[in-house]
Design a protein around this motif. Structure first.
Motif, PDB file in Angstrom:
ATOM      1  N   MET A  22       0.814  -1.208   0.000  1.00  9.03           N
ATOM      2  CA  MET A  22       0.000   0.000   0.000  1.00  9.03           C
ATOM      3  C   MET A  22       0.853   1.266   0.000  1.00  9.03           C
ATOM      4  SD  MET A  22      -3.137  -0.291  -0.280  1.00  9.03           S
ATOM      5  CE  MET A  22      -4.236  -1.622  -0.438  1.00  9.03           C
ATOM      6  N   ARG A  23       2.087   1.130   0.437  1.00 10.44           N
ATOM      7  CA  ARG A  23       2.953   2.311   0.426  1.00 10.44           C
ATOM      8  C   ARG A  23       3.160   2.804  -1.004  1.00 10.44           C
ATOM      9  NH1 ARG A  23       5.256   5.402   3.907  1.00 10.44           N
ATOM     10  NH2 ARG A  23       7.310   6.262   3.593  1.00 10.44           N
ATOM     11  N   LEU A  24       3.265   1.862  -1.931  1.00  7.54           N
ATOM     12  CA  LEU A  24       3.413   2.240  -3.337  1.00  7.54           C
ATOM     13  C   LEU A  24       2.173   2.989  -3.816  1.00  7.54           C
ATOM     14  CD1 LEU A  24       4.950   2.119  -6.017  1.00  7.54           C
ATOM     15  CD2 LEU A  24       3.842  -0.079  -6.435  1.00  7.54           C
ATOM     16  N   LEU A  25       1.000   2.526  -3.421  1.00  7.39           N
ATOM     17  CA  LEU A  25      -0.243   3.214  -3.786  1.00  7.39           C
ATOM     18  C   LEU A  25      -0.255   4.634  -3.236  1.00  7.39           C
ATOM     19  CD1 LEU A  25      -3.119   3.267  -4.933  1.00  7.39           C
ATOM     20  CD2 LEU A  25      -3.884   2.305  -2.748  1.00  7.39           C
ATOM     21  N   ARG A  26       0.142   4.799  -1.979  1.00  7.00           N
ATOM     22  CA  ARG A  26       0.190   6.137  -1.377  1.00  7.00           C
ATOM     23  C   ARG A  26       1.179   7.033  -2.102  1.00  7.00           C
ATOM     24  NH1 ARG A  26       1.552   5.755   4.557  1.00  7.00           N
ATOM     25  NH2 ARG A  26       1.689   7.979   4.250  1.00  7.00           N
ATOM     26  N   ASN A  27       2.329   6.483  -2.483  1.00 12.14           N
ATOM     27  CA  ASN A  27       3.316   7.278  -3.216  1.00 12.14           C
ATOM     28  C   ASN A  27       2.787   7.700  -4.581  1.00 12.14           C
ATOM     29  OD1 ASN A  27       5.204   7.201  -1.182  1.00 12.14           O
ATOM     30  ND2 ASN A  27       6.282   5.438  -2.000  1.00 12.14           N
ATOM     31  N   ILE A  28       2.094   6.807  -5.262  1.00 11.03           N
ATOM     32  CA  ILE A  28       1.518   7.140  -6.562  1.00 11.03           C
ATOM     33  C   ILE A  28       0.456   8.220  -6.413  1.00 11.03           C
ATOM     34  CG2 ILE A  28       0.086   6.236  -8.447  1.00 11.03           C
ATOM     35  CD1 ILE A  28       1.607   3.555  -8.062  1.00 11.03           C
ATOM     36  N   LEU A  29      -0.421   8.070  -5.408  1.00 12.15           N
ATOM     37  CA  LEU A  29      -1.464   9.077  -5.187  1.00 12.15           C
ATOM     38  C   LEU A  29      -0.857  10.433  -4.840  1.00 12.15           C
ATOM     39  CD1 LEU A  29      -4.044   6.936  -3.196  1.00 12.15           C
ATOM     40  CD2 LEU A  29      -4.309   7.814  -5.519  1.00 12.15           C
ATOM     41  N   ASN A  30       0.199  10.443  -4.028  1.00 15.89           N
ATOM     42  CA  ASN A  30       0.859  11.706  -3.682  1.00 15.89           C
ATOM     43  C   ASN A  30       1.532  12.338  -4.895  1.00 15.89           C
ATOM     44  OD1 ASN A  30       0.307  12.297  -0.978  1.00 15.89           O
ATOM     45  ND2 ASN A  30       1.786  10.779  -0.283  1.00 15.89           N
TER      46      ASN A  30
END
Length: 55
Positions: free
Chosen positions: A1-9
């Motif tokens: 999920m960290r990758l998802l958060r980085n993409i969203l940011n």
């Protein structure tokens, strides 16, 4: 999920920067809509973080 958060940011940062550029050097109404759209990605990221949906 960290990758998802980085993409969203990343989407948020690019969208907000583009919106600010449009707001100051182009059409203010379009810039406002782009910034609001970018904020939607930030809200999703915050929900993911607050609900601790990450690994």
């Amino acid at each position: 999920m960290r990758l998802l958060r980085n993409i969203l940011n990343t989407i948020f940062i690019i969208g907000a920067s583009l919106g600010m550029a449009l707001f100051y050097w182009g059409n203010k109404e379009t810039g406002t809509y782009v910034i609001i759209g970018a904020m939607a990605f930030k809200f999703i990221e915050v929900v993911v973080r607050l609900l601790k949906l990450e690994d």
